[in-house]
Design an enzyme around this catalytic site. Structure first.
Site, mmCIF file in Angstrom:
data_model
loop_
_atom_site.group_PDB
_atom_site.id
_atom_site.type_symbol
_atom_site.label_atom_id
_atom_site.label_comp_id
_atom_site.label_asym_id
_atom_site.label_seq_id
_atom_site.Cartn_x
_atom_site.Cartn_y
_atom_site.Cartn_z
ATOM 1 N N CYS B 246 -4.243 -3.360 -3.261
ATOM 2 C CA CYS B 246 -4.648 -3.305 -4.669
ATOM 3 C C CYS B 246 -3.600 -3.971 -5.570
ATOM 4 O O CYS B 246 -3.404 -5.173 -5.476
ATOM 5 C CB CYS B 246 -4.943 -1.867 -5.078
ATOM 6 S SG CYS B 246 -6.001 -1.772 -6.524
ATOM 7 N N HIS B 331 -9.243 -0.628 -1.075
ATOM 8 C CA HIS B 331 -8.487 0.489 -0.514
ATOM 9 C C HIS B 331 -8.919 0.813 0.904
ATOM 10 O O HIS B 331 -9.874 1.553 1.092
ATOM 11 C CB HIS B 331 -8.658 1.738 -1.385
ATOM 12 C CG HIS B 331 -7.834 1.695 -2.630
ATOM 13 N ND1 HIS B 331 -6.570 2.202 -2.693
ATOM 14 C CD2 HIS B 331 -8.090 1.163 -3.847
ATOM 15 C CE1 HIS B 331 -6.068 2.002 -3.903
ATOM 16 N NE2 HIS B 331 -6.977 1.372 -4.625
ATOM 17 N N ASP B 333 -7.507 2.773 2.649
ATOM 18 C CA ASP B 333 -7.192 4.197 2.757
ATOM 19 C C ASP B 333 -8.316 5.069 2.206
ATOM 20 O O ASP B 333 -8.238 6.296 2.248
ATOM 21 C CB ASP B 333 -5.898 4.494 1.993
ATOM 22 C CG ASP B 333 -5.932 3.939 0.585
ATOM 23 O OD1 ASP B 333 -6.104 2.700 0.443
ATOM 24 O OD2 ASP B 333 -5.817 4.702 -0.389
#
Lengths: 1059, 359
Positions: B246, B331, B333
């Site tokens: 990001c 992302h 994650d």
């Protein structure tokens, strides 16, 4: 482009007749799929036995075969057409099972036909319990402890190791047919025995019950490049234990955190990838409400009812995309048809809440078992969209058309405390309303949660609705409360009730305060991207997105949820009407509440309002759109019933005027009209009390046909033989009053037939006369119908044509009309006139080639029949014989009376066409799965009145090689008359095999039973009929139908006469 | 309590307040994720922003102990159609309004969030304000127009001091530009021994820790405002494997000669399809960014474009042509959002191991 160029011709298998568990959603899916394949340039060959579908319209496929979906017929078509590939995943379980049979018989290999979409191995892995279990273990996906059994004893032994309750799921049956939850050994034995019988592979899964878990569904898609997406997830209001088709469902999931959602998303994608499905797939999961534990319940490797719902809920057309994936296209090279600016490789995001409520047939089957379980019972469903869950739910409730315009069934107010609790614990179709009643009585949510395991979140939504009621009642005429109630989905009618004013007064108050709904777009992307989808729903917020165009528009009202008496036929007519409106140069706007249908595909009309079909909701759309007029003729009784209130609000009804509709539907006015037009009808009169009914019956003579006025599909209609029964009927079945009169007619035993006609005010086009196989007394929707008529004399036909013309012009019909006649001694009587499109429109349109609903729409819009090239009168008859046969879903509805009578009971229809009546009948019987072996045993138990007639039937069965079985009375009579009959024991027979055992053990291959009018021996007959239906033994309750199938069998058998 | 939501373009919405009863000013953005409000609200990348949820019913499953993406949320406001009054979930510890109240963040409900989203879509992200409905509206609008939003969000959310997140595996330094906890979760799942360093750490300080790999975290605001990052990245790349997410991706691009621009309304949600160019494979990704790397600016840089959003073709990932370094705009994650791209953490591990072998 990855599109397949090595195949040119593709066969698509439809889903056949509408039955419970397999309804209009497959017409929607099949139509989309065929059009998508054609769009890609493939030649499409379609086979489906159901004429009442858009998909079997000529322009949907290159070749349409309306033939039975059986190995015999489909293999013939394959041999004739020699397609390169077969797409089996869009025709429900029927299509999938057919494909499996074709493959396993080696035909696909022999003809070098490739199976598209889902490979045979994947179908097996998803459908065969053993293979499914293996696959889930490989994927490390948890499934409830279970075992496959082939005998009842194995089931009992396994249940003992895992403990009760357990669920029984028969393999390869539709909608979980024959399955159920068992709390003890006794019920396990019963259900397993039945399940093994119903399973084509005699296999059941015995599974640990996870009742009470959250039930969540994922609609996933995958392409050949292994791109996979989740189109939508849905959460059931009802926890695991109730079939998802019978559950109230919300989309998207409501009580799942992102962690839980991603957990289940991962599982679903893993499964579709492992199955290597190229197309759509549905994964059902159970999530523990108290941990991250979950189980995979079921995987459907095909387009399903849920995928139709997901398509309508998100706007994402799953079936269309699935068809394109099947021919090699990938998600990342196709555009999202909703936005047209983004790719189909997209997971829709919603900015509204969707509710689905099933529509059950218990208004028709009052004695049916209403408890819900793993066997689906609903015939249809409604969907609603709102910006609050309450709004969405209340809209769905009023879309059901069960007399509830709010979360309230008034009669429950009287309900005893114990009954209330019982209905809450043991869910039946109306549990939602019992829950509301309990909350009104002050039950705590915690108590209700303990009783039902329904999530507190949902229960609180119900509580909120009831709190708003209280708030409204406490603040009469306050605008703030009004606005709040509207935002949470309350109808003007409910608010009016609470404020003790008229519904109209609330409407006026709202209009004055400018408290009007706005319409929001369904765009798959929560407004992130610009879309032009003409798909809208109402809500009470600030910005309206539905732009009214300059083009003059016409509003068509759809027919709401599929129910017995109002099926997919009306959606067919609605879609055709829309087409004609567009061709005439107007903007066609459609309103409907049914997610399963073609009409609610946003690409069908110029604008789709997914809204309840109530006066308030329709007026709101009219206020915004200001259409030239509204067409109500095609949406069945739902739309017709709105004609009068809409007219009162100054709305222009196009077609037959409201006064003339009333002349056809109001008994007194109708009688006057018939007299004026000199058209005979059976003697009869209207009674507003029991005494009056008895007097009328005495005057005209028994038997009489009694029914409430304004009925749909013959509801609460009965043939009454004597005064005792009439008194009982007047007391139990109807409560006659001046507002609710009861019609008492002479019941004429005779040949029944019907016509559909189109009238432009001057000329009357009669596409055809349909002759019924069953004599009058069996509802027209449950009768087999033959076109062209085979037994009517020229004089009778002439009379029918003449009466039809007189009625159509005399009642100032503009558009469609359906008339039913009964013929006795060459005399023709009118028994019913429906001033609207009827359920025979698709059948007749298909067999005559006249697009009736389109022609009628053009007439309504001002064209003359003459200008369209049609001449006045009966259209020339076709050279083939066409038979329409009803299809029933009795095996899914416990305790429902299966005997045919004046109340409609069928859920769908099939069509058989051939050069002779016998051949056409054969196809119709085959298509409706009334298959009789060439020889075997027929069990006959008939009432005294029909014994003589049954004797002839029995003799004919014997002649073609059947042995006769009969119960005592019938057997004695037959023996007396010289037939060889084996006597079977009575129902209560303890020593020998009872008649029920004979059926259960498969010793009778067909059962003929006629109902005793006396009602005394009714229960025996009822058990015989139910046992036959539940064990899949063909049952005939009308000797006319038995005669028809005998004709077929006789035509196929050789003469066996000794010298 | 009646509240007003004012937008820079003069639009005013009336609603009901929940959470903290304070006025607020910030940049208004929308996110389209249907679940995951807890993760979003606590995501430091939303620092200084007011989050509009396009899904109309927020707070259904309450707030739980585990799904936090930071200890102290720094978004400026939460805008919803309706906030759930009775959350229900086995992990629920607190309702959303109670949580926001405790964290001093105001919320406003009763907003036509679809209309608001359409406005943001057309006019782009803009300044907005939540005030009491008793306040003077024209004065508030004047104030709003005059407001200059801060550009020091990274300094605000980054840790002041380095701290460890011990493990037994590879030694990873994470540079905290506004780190989401989910990045640490992924590293700890892979048993990494992690040291989190402040955003204004120097290359030398990092290299002194002899990391096996360095992660450039996500974070809020305009990458051009994070001045020291270029020197830091230039000081470590080529010396140690790098993985950026990001804001980390944007900073890495700038450090290698690229430029960034402000998008009209950005990408925020859980359903953004991203293609990995090398394999053609599309993943659904979790995203939260208002800036993006300009494609033309990458010409003549050592960066190779590896990922693109399939709809607007924006750059979603780059890789250094010579050095062991790759970054993505989305992302991997998740939290909230799909796990489709989580394998990138494994690729980072593999890159570290390969680098180790070579050196």
């Amino acid at each position: 482009m990855t599109k397949r160029t090595d195949i040119q011709k593709i066969m698509v298998i439809g889903s056949g007749p509408i039955i419970i568990g397999q309804a209009a959603e497959f017409d929607y899916a099949g139509t989309q799929a065929c059009l998508a394949l054609k769009e890609e340039g493939y030649e499409v060959v379609l086979v489906n036995s159901n004429p009442a579908t858009i998909m079997t319209d000529q322009e949907i496929a290159d070749k349409v075969y309306i033939e039975p979906i059986t190995f015999e017929f489909v293999s013939r078509i394959l041999r004739k057409e020699r397609p390169d590939a077969l797409l089996p995943t869009l025709g429900g379980q029927t299509g999938l099972n057919m494909a499996m049979e074709l493959a396993k018989e080696g035909l696909l290999e022999e003809l070098e036909i490739e199976l598209l979409g889902t490979k045979l191995t994947a179908i097996d892995q998803a459908e065969d319990r053993d293979l499914f279990k293996q696959l889930m273990e490989e994927l490390d996906q948890p499934i409830p402890e279970s075992d496959i059994v082939h005998t009842v004893e194995d089931a009992v032994a396994f249940a003992e190791t895992i403990g009760y309750p357990v669920i029984v799921r028969p393999a390869f049956t539709l909608g979980g047919t024959g399955g159920g939850m068992c709390d003890n050994e006794e019920s396990l034995r019963e259900i397993t025995e039945n399940g093994l019988k119903l399973s084509p592979v005699s296999q059941c899964l015995i599974e640990k019950s996870i009742a009470g878990f959250k039930e969540i569904e994922y609609e996933v898609m995958r392409d050949a490049a292994d791109n996979a997406i989740v189109v939508c997830n849905m959460e059931n209001f009802d926890p695991v234990g109730i079939h998802t088709g019978d559950s109230i469902v919300f989309a998207p999931s409501q009580t799942l955190s992102d962690v839980e959602h991603q957990l289940l998303r991962d599982a679903s994608l893993k499964i579709i990838r492992a199955l290597k499905i190229e197309g759509g797939c549905n994964v059902q999961l159970a999530l523990d409400p108290d941990s991250f534990d979950y189980y995979v319940i079921e995987v459907n490797p095909r387009v399903s009812r849920s995928s139709a719902l997901a398509s309508k809920a998100t706007g994402f057309p799953i079936a269309k995309i699935a068809a394109k994936i099947a021919v090699g296209l990938t998600l990342d090279e196709m555009m999202n048809p909703v936005t047209n600016t983004t790719y189909a490789e997209f997971e829709p995001t919603l900015d509204y809440i969707v509710s689905k409520i099933p529509r059950w047939p218990f208004d028709k089957f009052e004695k049916g078992e209403r408890k819900l379980g793993t066997q689906m019972k609903a015939t249809g469903e409604v969907m609603a969209i709102g910006r609050t869950l309450e709004e969405s739910l209340l809209k769905a409730v009023r879309s059901l058309e069960i007399g509830a315009h709010h979360l309230e069934l008034k009669e429950l107010k009287e309900c005893q405390e114990l009954t209330l609790q019982d209905k809450i614990i043991h869910a039946q179709d109306d549990r939602l309303f019992y829950l509301a009643e309990a909350i009104r009585r002050g039950y705590k949510l915690e108590e209700l949660h303990v009783l039902t395991k329904i999530d507190d979140f949902f229960l609180d939504k119900l509580l909120h609705i009831i709190e708003i009621e209280t708030e409204l009642a406490a603040n009469p005429h306050q605008l703030d409360s009004l606005l709040k109630a509207k935002q949470y989905g309350f109808t003007d009618k409910k608010i009016a009730e609470l404020w003790e004013v008229s519904e109209e007064a609330i409407r006026q108050k709202r209009v004055q305060a400018n408290l009007l709904p706005v319409y929001k777009m369904v765009d798959t992307c929560a407004a992130e991207f610009e879309s032009t989808t003409p798909y809208f729903y109402s809500t009470y917020e600030e910005e309206n997105e539905s732009q009214v165009t300059e083009k003059p528009s016409i509003l068509v009202l759809g027919s709401g949820p599929i129910r017995i008496g109002q099926g997919v036929e009306f959606d067919y007519a609605t879609v055709h009407s829309v087409k004609a409106i567009q061709q005439a140069g107007y903007e066609a706007i459609i309103m409907n509440s049914n997610p399963e249908t073609v009409s609610t595909d946003f690409s069908i009309s110029d604008k789709l309002y997914f809204e309840p079909l109530t006066l308030e909701d329709v007026l709101n759309v009219i206020d915004l759109e200001q259409p030239l007029g509204v067409i109500v003729q095609f949406g069945g009784q739902t739309a017709i019933n709105l004609a009068e209130p809409l007219t009162k609000h100054g709305v222009k009804i196009l077609g037959t005027s409201i006064e003339d509709l009333d002349r056809a539907e109001n008994r007194d006015l109708f009688e006057v009209a018939l007299k004026d037009l000199d058209v005979p009808q059976p003697l009869g009169d209207t009674a507003v009390s029991e005494q009056e009914a008895i007097l009328i019956a005495e005057k005209i003579g028994y038997p009489v046909l009694v029914r409430p006025s304004y009925v749909l599909g013959g509801r609460a209609m009965e043939i009454v033989e004597n005064q005792v029964d009439l008194e009982r009927y007047m007391k139990e079945a109807v409560k006659a009053s001046p507002e609710h009169p009861v019609l008492v007619d002479r019941y004429i035993v005779g040949q029944e037939c019907e016509v559909d006609a189109i009238c432009d005010g001057k000329q009357v086009l009669i596409p055809g006369i349909m002759e019924h196989i069953e004599r009058a007394g069996v509802h027209s929707g449950d009768s087999m119908a033959v076109y062209p008529p085979q037994t009517l004399s020229a004089e009778v036909k002439e009379k029918i044509v003449s009466y039809t013309k007189r009625l159509a012009t005399g009642l100032n019909c503009l558009g469609m009309m359906n008339i039913q006649f009964v013929i006795q001694n060459e005399q023709v009587y009118v028994i019913e006139v429906n001033p609207r499109a009827s359920r025979t429109v698709p059948f007749l349109s298909k067999v005559t080639g006249i697009p009736m609903a389109q022609i009628a729409t053009r007439v309504i819009l001002g064209e003359s029949l003459e200008s369209m090239g049609y001449v006045d009168g009966l259209y020339p008859e076709s050279r083939y014989v066409h038979v329409k046969a009803p299809v029933f879903s009795f095996s899914k509805l416990q305790k429902v009376e299966t005997s045919l009578g004046p109340e409609m009971k069928s859920t769908g229809e099939v069509m058989g066409t051939d050069t002779s009546l016998e051949k056409a009948l054969y196809k119709a019987f085959e298509a409706s799965h009334m298959h009789l072996p060439n020889y075997g045993s027929v069990l006959i138990t008939v009432s005294d009145e029909t014994k003589e007639e049954a004797l002839e039937i029995a003799r004919r069965f014997q002649n073609i090689g059947y042995s006769l079985l009969a119960t005592e009375g019938t057997a004695n009579y037959f023996t007396e008359k010289g037939l060889v009959v084996s006597l079977v024991g009575k129902i209560d027979n303890e020593q020998d095999e009872s008649v029920l055992d004979v059926i259960r053990l498969g010793k009778a291959h067909v059962v003929i039973n006629t109902m005793d009018k006396s009602q005394e021996t009714a229960t025996d007959g009822f058990q015989i009929r139910r046992t036959a239906v539940e064990h899949g033994v063909p049952l005939f309750t009308s000797l006319d139908t038995a005669d028809a199938i005998l004709r077929v069998m006789e035509s196929q058998s050789f003469l066996m006469e000794s010298l | 309590m009646g509240k007003l939501l004012l937008l820079e373009d003069g639009t005013m919405f009336k609603g009901e307040g929940f959470g903290a009863d304070v006025s607020t000013t910030g940049e208004i953005v929308f996110t389209t994720g249907m679940t995951g409000y807890q993760e979003s609200i606590t995501d430091p990348s939303y620092c200084g922003q007011m989050i509009t949820f396009t899904y109309p019913l927020i707070g259904n499953y309450g707030i739980n102990r585990d799904d936090m993406e930071s200890i102290e949320p720094t978004c400026k406001g939460v805008i919803v159609k309706e906030v759930c009054r009775r959350p229900s979930n086995w992990r629920c510890k607190q309702s959303l309004p109670d949580f926001l109240l405790a964290k001093g963040i105001p919320g406003i409900s009763g907003i036509d969030t679809r209309m608001l989203t359409r406005k943001i879509r057309e006019h782009g992200s803009m300044k907005a304000m939540i005030i009491d409905d008793t306040q003077d509206v024209s004065h508030a609008f004047d104030q709003l127009k005059a407001t200059i939003l801060p550009n020091t969000q990274v300094a605000q959310v980054s840790t002041n001091k380095a701290y460890p997140s011990p493990g037994v595996g590879r030694n990873i330094v994470v540079i905290d530009f506004g780190l989401k906890h989910s990045i640490l979760r992924e590293l700890s799942k892979r048993e990494c021994n992690v040291t989190v360093m402040p955003y204004n750490t120097t290359a030398e300080e990092i290299l002194q820790l002899a990391p096996d790999g360095v992660m450039l975290s996500n974070g809020p605001g305009n990458p051009e405002d994070v001045k020291g990052a270029t020197a830091l990245i230039q000081g470590i790349q080529g010396k140690v494997p790098l993985f950026g997410i990001c804001l980390g991706h944007q900073l890495f691009s700038i450090a290698n000669g690229g430029k960034t621009y402000k998008m009209t309304f950005g990408h925020r949600g859980s359903n953004h399809p991203v293609r990995e160019i090398a394999t053609g494979r599309v993943s659904f990704t979790s995203q939260n960014h208002g800036f993006a790397v300009e494609e033309a600016s990458l010409e003549n840089t050592p960066l190779l474009i590896t990922h693109r959003e399939i709809n607007d073709q924006t750059i979603e990932g780059v890789r250094h042509k010579q050095f062991p370094a790759f970054t993505v705009q989305f992302h991997p994650d998740a939290a909230p959002g799909p796990h489709d791209a989580v394998h990138l953490f494994d690729e980072f591990m593999e890159m570290i191991d390969a680098w180790k072998e070579q050196h």
